[in-house]
Design a protein around this motif. Structure first.
Motif, PDB file in Angstrom:
ATOM      1  N   ILE A 170     -85.712   5.467  45.272  1.00  0.00           N
ATOM      2  CA  ILE A 170     -84.833   4.321  45.518  1.00  0.00           C
ATOM      3  C   ILE A 170     -85.438   3.425  46.586  1.00  0.00           C
ATOM      4  N   TRP A 171     -85.978   4.028  47.635  1.00  0.00           N
ATOM      5  CA  TRP A 171     -86.600   3.246  48.712  1.00  0.00           C
ATOM      6  C   TRP A 171     -87.826   2.487  48.192  1.00  0.00           C
ATOM      7  N   ILE A 172     -88.656   3.153  47.381  1.00  0.00           N
ATOM      8  CA  ILE A 172     -89.835   2.482  46.822  1.00  0.00           C
ATOM      9  C   ILE A 172     -89.399   1.322  45.934  1.00  0.00           C
ATOM     10  N   ASN A 173     -88.403   1.566  45.086  1.00  0.00           N
ATOM     11  CA  ASN A 173     -87.915   0.516  44.196  1.00  0.00           C
ATOM     12  C   ASN A 173     -87.394  -0.686  44.995  1.00  0.00           C
ATOM     13  N   ASP A 174     -86.579  -0.434  46.013  1.00  0.00           N
ATOM     14  CA  ASP A 174     -86.022  -1.529  46.814  1.00  0.00           C
ATOM     15  C   ASP A 174     -87.123  -2.305  47.537  1.00  0.00           C
ATOM     16  N   THR A 175     -88.071  -1.556  48.125  1.00  0.00           N
ATOM     17  CA  THR A 175     -89.137  -2.193  48.884  1.00  0.00           C
ATOM     18  C   THR A 175     -90.045  -3.027  47.986  1.00  0.00           C
ATOM     19  N   MET A 176     -90.435  -2.450  46.854  1.00  0.00           N
ATOM     20  CA  MET A 176     -91.311  -3.167  45.934  1.00  0.00           C
ATOM     21  C   MET A 176     -90.601  -4.356  45.289  1.00  0.00           C
ATOM     22  N   ALA A 177     -89.311  -4.199  45.005  1.00  0.00           N
ATOM     23  CA  ALA A 177     -88.547  -5.314  44.432  1.00  0.00           C
ATOM     24  C   ALA A 177     -88.512  -6.478  45.416  1.00  0.00           C
ATOM     25  N   TYR A 178     -88.339  -6.156  46.705  1.00  0.00           N
ATOM     26  CA  TYR A 178     -88.324  -7.207  47.734  1.00  0.00           C
ATOM     27  C   TYR A 178     -89.683  -7.901  47.830  1.00  0.00           C
ATOM     28  N   VAL A 180     -92.261  -7.955  45.560  1.00  0.00           N
ATOM     29  CA  VAL A 180     -92.605  -8.687  44.342  1.00  0.00           C
ATOM     30  C   VAL A 180     -91.737  -9.941  44.214  1.00  0.00           C
ATOM     31  N   GLY A 181     -90.448  -9.793  44.512  1.00  0.00           N
ATOM     32  CA  GLY A 181     -89.554 -10.942  44.439  1.00  0.00           C
ATOM     33  C   GLY A 181     -89.943 -12.042  45.410  1.00  0.00           C
ATOM     34  N   SER A 182     -90.395 -11.647  46.605  1.00  0.00           N
ATOM     35  CA  SER A 182     -90.821 -12.633  47.600  1.00  0.00           C
ATOM     36  C   SER A 182     -92.078 -13.366  47.161  1.00  0.00           C
ATOM     37  N   GLY A 201     -88.655  -9.634  40.602  1.00  0.00           N
ATOM     38  CA  GLY A 201     -88.629  -8.631  41.651  1.00  0.00           C
ATOM     39  C   GLY A 201     -88.002  -7.329  41.183  1.00  0.00           C
ATOM     40  N   THR A 202     -86.911  -7.427  40.432  1.00  0.00           N
ATOM     41  CA  THR A 202     -86.227  -6.232  39.944  1.00  0.00           C
ATOM     42  C   THR A 202     -87.116  -5.425  39.014  1.00  0.00           C
ATOM     43  N   LEU A 203     -87.724  -6.097  38.047  1.00  0.00           N
ATOM     44  CA  LEU A 203     -88.619  -5.395  37.117  1.00  0.00           C
ATOM     45  C   LEU A 203     -89.859  -4.867  37.828  1.00  0.00           C
ATOM     46  N   GLY A 204     -90.390  -5.651  38.769  1.00  0.00           N
ATOM     47  CA  GLY A 204     -91.556  -5.201  39.527  1.00  0.00           C
ATOM     48  C   GLY A 204     -91.258  -3.955  40.326  1.00  0.00           C
ATOM     49  N   GLY A 205     -90.097  -3.910  40.970  1.00  0.00           N
ATOM     50  CA  GLY A 205     -89.715  -2.737  41.740  1.00  0.00           C
ATOM     51  C   GLY A 205     -89.592  -1.506  40.863  1.00  0.00           C
TER      52      GLY A 205
END
Length: 293
Positions: A170-178, A180-182, A201-205
């Motif tokens: 969950i932490w990796i998904n949230d961090t990567m989504a942030y 990639v989204g940025s 960002g969501t798909l990237g995470g």
């Protein structure tokens, strides 16, 4: 600068408490999430009172009854892992849960100013939304898992592994989504609920969380779990964790608040910290029961 140090200090304390509770022993895991469940449920009730002021008119018996029922349900999911005298705590928990769940509608009928099935529904939804997921997480932790790698190869994973992996994924998904989204996020994902989330960002995470799990599972994690389990658990954490985050954001938006609470300076309340887990845990439990035992 002061806000940065406050957020950093509270985050470090949070991580230390979480790791200690998860890894120390089964009882500290249960105690940790028993407390998290109790306070998260109170935050849920607070949000509901702000969404629908009629819920504030419930009787004291109703409010205390549902909180005790919640604690009893948590105890029930421990099964025979903890013994009180000659009786296991799970047995006591189930009976207390049944008794207080029966008392709940009676208390609403007899002592509330205006009887409302709606208020009973709000409380029942709280138990389903908050307590049951944490109870399932405890159940996973307290039971050693015999992992079937192949038809004739079986290993045993430590009970704390899957809950810890869910948190990490969950932490990796949230961090990567942030991140990639940025960098490349352009298309809003759910603008009415969470304006900053983007589809990119969501798909990237999600993709990067599953990829990280696959790489680690292939090269270093095969002695704990088969590769497909790493991938599926990461997928569950990423997909359902994201949905869980959106559900809590929707509740906060309906209540007109930024955070569910302020237990952690700069990080919000218990629901804010565990919103993703509330949806990921039940699906992880179903997967474990169906394919990993």
């Amino acid at each position: 600068m002061k806000t940065f140090f406050t957020r950093t200090a509270s985050a470090l304390v949070f991580v230390a408490v979480m790791l200690g509770g998860i890894l120390w022993n089964p009882f500290t895991f249960f105690l940790l999430f028993f407390l998290v469940n109790f306070f998260a449920l109170q935050e849920y009730f607070k949000l509901i009172r702000q969404i629908d002021t009629d819920f504030a008119n419930t009787s004291g018996l109703h409010r205390y009854g549902v909180s005790i029922a919640s604690c009893a349900i948590m105890l029930a999911f421990t099964g025979s892992n903890f013994i009180l005298g000659d009786i296991n705590a799970g047995f006591i928990g189930w009976w207390l849960a049944i008794i207080f769940l029966m008392v709940l509608p009676l208390g609403e009928i007899l002592f509330s100013k205006d009887f409302s099935l709606k208020n009973i529904g709000y409380s029942a939804l709280g138990l389903l939304y908050v307590t049951i997921p944490f109870s399932m997480l405890v159940n996973i932790r307290l039971n050693a898992i015999d992992i079937h790698y192949t038809a004739d190869q079986v290993g045993t994973a430590p009970g704390w592994l899957i809950p810890l992996l869910l948190i990490i994924f969950i932490w990796i998904n949230d961090t990567m989504a942030y991140i990639v989204g940025s960098l490349i996020g352009r298309t809003p994902f759910a603008p009415a609920i969470s304006p900053k989330k983007t589809i990119e960002g969501t798909l990237g995470g999600m993709i990067l969380a599953v990829a990280a799990a696959g790489v680690y599972g292939h090269f270093w994690g095969s002695s704990y779990l088969a590769l497909q389990h790493w991938l599926v658990l990461a997928g569950i954490a990423a997909v359902f964790g994201t949905i869980g985050d959106l559900i809590e954001s929707k509740l906060k938006r309906m209540a007109g608040v930024k955070d569910s609470g302020n237990i952690m300076p700069g990080h919000g309340g218990f629901l804010d910290r565990f919103d993703s887990m509330l949806l990921a845990a039940p699906f992880a439990w179903i997967y474990v029961q169906s394919f990993m035992l």
